[in-house]
Write an enzyme that holds these catalytic residues in place. Structure first.
Site, PDB file in Angstrom:
ATOM      1  N   CYS A  91       0.512  -1.033  -0.186  1.00  0.00           N
ATOM      2  CA  CYS A  91       0.207   0.062  -0.502  1.00  0.00           C
ATOM      3  C   CYS A  91       1.231   1.197  -0.435  1.00  0.00           C
ATOM      4  CB  CYS A  91      -0.788   0.083   1.344  1.00  0.00           C
ATOM      5  SG  CYS A  91      -2.207  -1.139   1.489  1.00  0.00           S
ATOM      6  N   PHE A 301     -10.011  -9.347 -25.137  1.00  0.00           N
ATOM      7  CA  PHE A 301      -9.123  -9.864 -23.691  1.00  0.00           C
ATOM      8  C   PHE A 301     -10.141 -10.325 -22.618  1.00  0.00           C
ATOM      9  CE2 PHE A 301      -7.700  -6.653 -26.370  1.00  0.00           C
ATOM     10  CZ  PHE A 301      -6.572  -6.700 -26.138  1.00  0.00           C
ATOM     11  N   CYS A 396      -6.833  -1.124 -17.126  1.00  0.00           N
ATOM     12  CA  CYS A 396      -5.893  -0.759 -15.539  1.00  0.00           C
ATOM     13  C   CYS A 396      -4.650   0.038 -15.304  1.00  0.00           C
ATOM     14  CB  CYS A 396      -5.363  -2.636 -15.153  1.00  0.00           C
ATOM     15  SG  CYS A 396      -4.966  -3.454 -16.262  1.00  0.00           S
TER      16      CYS A 396
END
EC number: 2.1.1.190
Length: 440
Positions: A91, A301, A396
């Site tokens: 993170c 995809f 993404c």
């Protein structure tokens, strides 16, 4: 002419502590300030903050600094909830409150689309989930420390190959988190710890999956300990030995229920990490496409059929195309598993010309793309030729979305909707969805 040796000039790094004011976050979540008019990137700093930094890198066009002290904190600064946050590379935004994280990601998406695609658009509502316990899969690194004679199990340190030992990860799905202490204890007693590679944990809807990467065959004692551990915890166990070969040892095959469809998968297959965001994402994509029962839809995809199978319940027929043949076979299996008969899957290299492919001969008014980080370069240029009138692009990587948007705009599409998908809370990772509609 004789050449004389001239030693290279070595610029000394000014390591004294210096105050700076953070102006904004960059797209990777680092604070951006200016030191002597040069961009300075500071991890862990927030917009509006006055901070004390120490230079760690000073290039001709930019510099990097280590955060030493926050002199004037932002109102959005919060205490990280994870004990490992300062060291772990997983993170990078836990010091920013949740609303601030979402605002930053939306702003980054908007700025990239304006800069590279020339498109400014009010964003749709962000797709979000609970910000803890959301990760249903994770890979943990393993390393045997010869000096201390101890096993390290955890995640990579920030900007390092070193490992942070982790016994609890707050963003990991709770039932996977519960395995970490006992898993560490098990592997710490390994007969040949130097042969341990990594561990993968996956939460299916019917089972938890443990994958152990091991260099060479296991000795009998270790194999027995591992299978006992899997049995005691009701795990599905896989071994990954030489050449990445996946070996099923015990337990039922995992699956996940996604928006009314059951997706069978192997640990080597891609599934979305955040189940809640994935389900909302699929619903939103179907709503944006506005599929009617008379239409043929193309899913590019397509993977295991995450979008394909829900689309097939609304359309006359759906074609799913994927680059990896094994995924195509598994997607076909998933269609049969769900008794869906109006879908067909094909393997193809989508960087090449697909207009002459057998599946492309009948046109598709609606197209969905969900490419990897490299984007959809190649196939995106062919969407008009395939008959597309309405395109949903799930991304993404906002940089490749912005690049591919230029192709769609040049083909006569307009950007109708744009939204942020917060698949990875507390990280700077940004996913998004865009709707393009053919003009006229």
């Amino acid at each position: 002419m004789a050449r004389f040796f001239q030693p290279k000039k070595h610029s000394t790094l000014d390591t004294k502590h210096q105050p700076v004011t953070i102006e904004r976050l960059d797209h990777q979540g680092s604070g951006l300030a200016f030191l002597h008019k040069k961009p300075l990137f500071v991890d862990g700093a927030l917009p509006g903050e006055e901070v004390l930094i120490q230079l760690t890198e000073n290039k001709s066009k930019y510099a990097r600094g280590q955060l030493i002290k926050v002199l004037k904190p932002s109102a959005e600064r919060v205490a990280p909830f994870c004990a490992h946050y300062a060291q772990c590379g997983g993170c990078d935004l836990q010091h920013l409150d949740r609303a601030g994280q979402i605002h930053h990601k939306q702003q980054a998406l908007s700025q990239l689309m304006v800069k590279f695609a020339g498109q400014s658009l009010a964003l749709s509502a962000p797709v979000c989930s609970d910000d803890q316990g959301y990760r249903r899969r994770a890979r943990l690194s393993l390393m045997w420390d010869k000096k201390t004679q101890q096993l390290q199990l955890g995640f990579r340190r920030k900007q390092s190959k070193a490992i942070v030992n982790v016994t609890h990860c707050p963003v990991l799905e709770p039932s996977l988190n519960a395995l970490l202490p006992d898993l560490n204890a098990l592997l710490s007693e390994w007969s040949q710890p130097e042969r341990l590679g990594h561990v993968e944990l996956v939460k299916g809807d019917n089972t938890r999956v443990l994958v152990l990467r091991h260099l060479g065959a296991l000795i009998e004692q270790d194999q027995q300990r591992l299978t006992d551990f899997a049995s005691q915890n009701q795990l599905t166990l896989y071994l990954m030995l030489e050449a990445g070969e996946l070996q099923h040892v015990q337990g039922e095959a995992p699956y996940c229920e996604e928006t009314g469809s059951r997706l069978s998968f192997l640990p080597s297959h891609f599934i979305q990490v955040n189940r809640a965001v994935n389900q909302h994402m699929v619903v939103q994509a179907l709503n944006w496409l506005e599929v009617s029962p008379q239409e043929r839809v193309l899913d590019l995809f397509c993977g295991l059929g995450n979008f394909t199978l829900p689309l097939a319940k609304q359309a006359q027929a759906v074609v799913g195309v994927e680059g990896v043949d094994e995924m195509v076979q598994h997607a076909t299996h998933n269609a049969k598993l769900n008794q869906i008969n109006n879908v067909a899957f094909y393997q193809a290299n989508l960087e090449q010309d697909m207009t002459s492919a057998s599946w492309a001969q009948q046109k598709f008014a609606k197209v969905l793309l969900d490419p990897a980080r490299a984007g959809a370069e190649g196939i995106v240029d062919q969407l008009s030729a395939l008959g597309a009138k309405r395109v949903v692009y799930v991304s993404c990587n906002p940089a490749t979305l912005a690049r591919d948007s230029q192709s769609l705009l040049s083909q006569g599409f307009r950007l109708e909707k744009l939204g942020m998908l917060d698949m990875f809370p507390h990280t700077s990772h940004l996913e998004s969805m865009a709707l393009f509609v053919k003009k006229g």
